[in-house]
Design an enzyme around this catalytic site. Sequence first.
Site, PDB file in Angstrom:
ATOM      1  N   ARG A   1      -5.073  37.990  39.884  1.00  0.00           N
ATOM      2  CA  ARG A   1      -3.935  38.077  40.578  1.00  0.00           C
ATOM      3  C   ARG A   1      -4.150  38.808  41.617  1.00  0.00           C
ATOM      4  O   ARG A   1      -3.458  38.859  42.835  1.00  0.00           O
ATOM      5  CB  ARG A   1      -2.919  38.449  39.537  1.00  0.00           C
ATOM      6  CG  ARG A   1      -1.501  38.655  40.142  1.00  0.00           C
ATOM      7  CD  ARG A   1      -0.368  38.888  39.090  1.00  0.00           C
ATOM      8  NE  ARG A   1      -0.690  39.958  38.152  1.00  0.00           N
ATOM      9  CZ  ARG A   1       0.200  40.561  37.382  1.00  0.00           C
ATOM     10  NH1 ARG A   1       1.201  39.917  37.107  1.00  0.00           N
ATOM     11  NH2 ARG A   1       0.049  41.630  36.818  1.00  0.00           N
TER      12      ARG A   1
ATOM     13  N   LYS B   1       1.626  41.419  43.564  1.00  0.00           N
ATOM     14  CA  LYS B   1       1.970  42.700  43.254  1.00  0.00           C
ATOM     15  C   LYS B   1       2.020  43.672  44.230  1.00  0.00           C
ATOM     16  O   LYS B   1       0.903  44.644  44.182  1.00  0.00           O
ATOM     17  CB  LYS B   1       1.280  42.968  41.936  1.00  0.00           C
ATOM     18  CG  LYS B   1       2.344  43.654  40.936  1.00  0.00           C
ATOM     19  CD  LYS B   1       1.627  43.565  39.334  1.00  0.00           C
ATOM     20  CE  LYS B   1       2.142  44.604  38.698  1.00  0.00           C
ATOM     21  NZ  LYS B   1       3.619  44.485  38.601  1.00  0.00           N
TER      22      LYS B   1
ATOM     23  N   GLU C   1      13.999  37.926  38.491  1.00  0.00           N
ATOM     24  CA  GLU C   1      13.372  38.589  37.332  1.00  0.00           C
ATOM     25  C   GLU C   1      14.041  40.088  37.523  1.00  0.00           C
ATOM     26  O   GLU C   1      14.795  40.421  38.039  1.00  0.00           O
ATOM     27  CB  GLU C   1      11.761  38.795  37.714  1.00  0.00           C
ATOM     28  CG  GLU C   1      11.360  39.519  39.166  1.00  0.00           C
ATOM     29  CD  GLU C   1       9.948  39.686  39.188  1.00  0.00           C
ATOM     30  OE1 GLU C   1       9.535  38.816  39.731  1.00  0.00           O
ATOM     31  OE2 GLU C   1       9.436  40.950  38.801  1.00  0.00           O
TER      32      GLU C   1
HETATM   33  C1  COI Z   1       3.476  46.392  34.485  1.00  0.00           C
HETATM   34  O1  COI Z   1       3.990  45.770  33.666  1.00  0.00           O
HETATM   35  O2  COI Z   1       2.342  46.391  34.486  1.00  0.00           O
HETATM   36  C2  COI Z   1       4.030  46.361  35.643  1.00  0.00           C
HETATM   37  O3  COI Z   1       3.291  46.761  36.855  1.00  0.00           O
HETATM   38  C3  COI Z   1       5.506  46.927  35.830  1.00  0.00           C
HETATM   39  C4  COI Z   1       5.478  48.302  36.618  1.00  0.00           C
HETATM   40  C5  COI Z   1       6.491  48.242  37.652  1.00  0.00           C
HETATM   41  C6  COI Z   1       5.755  49.349  35.646  1.00  0.00           C
END
Ligand code: COI
Length: 356
Positions: free
Chosen positions: A100, A202, A238
């Site tokens: 990812r 991300k 989401e």
């Molecule tokens: C995760 O679930 O690891 C995330 O990246 C969420 C994060 C924004 C706390």
Amino acid sequence: MAPAAISSSISSGLSDENGYVDIDWDTLGFGLTSTDYMYKMKCFKDEEFTEGKLIPYGNIELSPAACVLNYGQGLFEGMKAIRREDGKVVLFRPDENALRMRIGAERMCMPSPSVDPFIDAVKQTALANKRWIPPPGKGSLYIRPLLLGTGAILGVAPAPEYTFLIYASPVRNYFKEESAALNLYVEDQFDRASRGGAGGVKSITNYAPAMKPLAKAKNNGYSDVLYLDSATGKYIEEVSACNIFMVKDKIISTPPTKGTILPGVTRKSMIEIAREQGFKVEERQIAVEELLEADEAFCTGTAVVVVPVGSITYQAKRVEYGTTDTNSMYKKLSSIYVGIQNGQIEDKKGWIVEIN
Ligand code: COI
């Protein structure tokens, strides 16, 4: 570099007779507890990441003109190292996070580590901070790989230099309401992601814009925000830090990952588990009105794990879901997911990577 090769003079805090750091594991939430080491690797634009190393956890120095500071050229990942009852420390599908990050890096014009060096760096970070991995059942070590355009640049263009960095923190529940169901507010003023944007990777830039709607929802007593698609405002997408599923007549549905939704590793795993259990899973557009008619809903994410949704509020309407049914889809699927992670259920898929 093996953790044993690190000078003990740079570690902080004390360990108890079982090798744990001396902290109260029962009060852990999802806050930052700084640990001993972090991993750092650098490379120039148009080159490849080759060799990194563990260094003591601490601040990093950046040019004020670093691309990540000025233009948000950055990605992150979220992973967990879990300590099992038998003492084994495991990672869950780390190759998925590595891939990812590579896909996100391509979108953000960054070089990124290949899968094996990525996983090796994560292992090194987890093992170097082993005494911070909570005892079985008390949480996990949250591992945060970052890929940052750290080189200085003034015009809008990719940075001349990149840093891959991994730090870690022991954590427990993401939401304060331990084991309680989430009360979600459907946001119809602010969007999270738009078609062709960076919502499907991300990118660090996806999160700051979500802080205002999140603060508003929390001030009004909600646990989190559920976003709608920005094109029509009709379909659910989401939650700030997790994906969402709904269940109607035993059919599980979740919005498709077509560029505006983060392809969560927990999301993907839950779909695979559900299909293996013989349930029908649909990845499709879900109108918010349909969610309001669902039998149940739940959210998934690395940080969040799997949590039931207790209520959804959309405009002036609030619907509540029963969350205590022991036959709920949430209970069935989450117990398998957690069972595979903690070793109570055999991992037949090669999802678990033992690191000690
Ligand atoms: C995760 O679930 O690891 C995330 O990246 C969420 C994060 C924004 C706390």
